[in-house]
Design an enzyme around this catalytic site. Sequence first.
Site, PDB file in Angstrom:
ATOM      1  N   CYS A   1       0.805  -1.223   0.000  1.00 16.86           N
ATOM      2  CA  CYS A   1       0.000   0.000   0.000  1.00 16.86           C
ATOM      3  C   CYS A   1       0.844   1.283   0.000  1.00 16.86           C
ATOM      4  O   CYS A   1       1.415   1.616  -1.033  1.00 16.86           O
ATOM      5  CB  CYS A   1      -0.991  -0.062   1.158  1.00 16.86           C
ATOM      6  SG  CYS A   1      -2.389   1.044   0.926  1.00 16.86           S
TER       7      CYS A   1
ATOM      8  N   HIS B   1      -3.582  -5.654   2.495  1.00 19.95           N
ATOM      9  CA  HIS B   1      -3.225  -5.764   3.915  1.00 19.95           C
ATOM     10  C   HIS B   1      -3.918  -7.012   4.456  1.00 19.95           C
ATOM     11  O   HIS B   1      -4.537  -7.756   3.720  1.00 19.95           O
ATOM     12  CB  HIS B   1      -3.787  -4.577   4.710  1.00 19.95           C
ATOM     13  CG  HIS B   1      -3.342  -3.238   4.281  1.00 19.95           C
ATOM     14  ND1 HIS B   1      -2.164  -2.671   4.690  1.00 19.95           N
ATOM     15  CD2 HIS B   1      -3.954  -2.296   3.516  1.00 19.95           C
ATOM     16  CE1 HIS B   1      -2.073  -1.440   4.192  1.00 19.95           C
ATOM     17  NE2 HIS B   1      -3.133  -1.196   3.478  1.00 19.95           N
TER      18      HIS B   1
HETATM   19  N1  GLN Z   1      -2.091   6.784   2.013  1.00 17.13           N
HETATM   20  C1  GLN Z   1      -2.282   5.897   0.961  1.00 17.13           C
HETATM   21  C2  GLN Z   1      -3.658   5.951   0.314  1.00 17.13           C
HETATM   22  O1  GLN Z   1      -4.636   6.262   0.955  1.00 17.13           O
HETATM   23  C3  GLN Z   1      -1.959   4.483   1.445  1.00 17.13           C
HETATM   24  C4  GLN Z   1      -2.889   4.006   2.516  1.00 17.13           C
HETATM   25  C5  GLN Z   1      -2.488   2.657   3.041  1.00 17.13           C
HETATM   26  O2  GLN Z   1      -1.292   2.333   3.137  1.00 17.13           O
HETATM   27  N2  GLN Z   1      -3.480   1.873   3.442  1.00 17.13           N
HETATM   28  O3  GLN Z   1      -3.753   5.664  -0.856  1.00 17.13           O
END
Ligand code: GLN
Length: 242
Positions: free
Chosen positions: A92, A193
């Site tokens: 992510c 995740h």
């Molecule tokens: N900040 C990033 C987004 O919202 C990644 C979020 C995350 O790692 N879950 O796209």
Amino acid sequence: MTRITIGHLYPEHLNIYADRGNIAALERRCAWRGIGFEAIAIGPGDVLPDADLYYLGGGQDRDQLLIADDIARHAEPLRAAVDDGAGVLAVCGGYQLLGHYYRGHQGDEMRGIGLVDLVTEAGSRRMIGNIMLDCRLDGAAPQRLVGFENHAGRTFLGEGVQPLGQVVHGHGNNGEDGAEGVQQGSVIGTYVHGPLLPKNPWLSDWLIGRALERQGQDQQLTPLDDGLELEAQRVAAAIAAR
Ligand code: GLN
């Protein structure tokens, strides 16, 4: 004793939705097979240590901003390590920083390390939910990958860049083209995740296998009893299909 080393980039900053659990899964699967395991935390200002696999977890835009300048120092060393056979797993927020840039929700533009030809821009609608993919790494038999995604970023892969898998349920890279994540040799990026690895033991073993290969050890991994992991995967797949 055979031992693999993981370089864990920014564990204090990039660790949401229990992404640290990916390290625990790798460590356990190595321990069950008598393979030694060392995880080295790499924080801001640290020199990139030699490692078989580098790992970056996810993070909110705020956390990514805190390390975006620092990670630029590692662009060349990481590329050299990958050329030398090291792997990378990035989830992510970490995945987004593997590309050329990430333009966040507030318009902040963060330069990525450009290890993979991809770009990410935040959209107004977050892509949240359970996800299931169909993956065929290296042309191997299809494997199911399950987990959870929550991102505003929409990632677009460059021409000819291969995704990690095709979305069966969920959004994936951008909610449009059916692709999720990226695979470029031993470099894997994904929005998944959960954490990712405990419910997808085949991917843990693929990463461990690559790490051993880097050390010139082409050994077959001892099969493990994955009954519990596969049951967790089955339940997650059923939830994603709802
Ligand atoms: N900040 C990033 C987004 O919202 C990644 C979020 C995350 O790692 N879950 O796209």
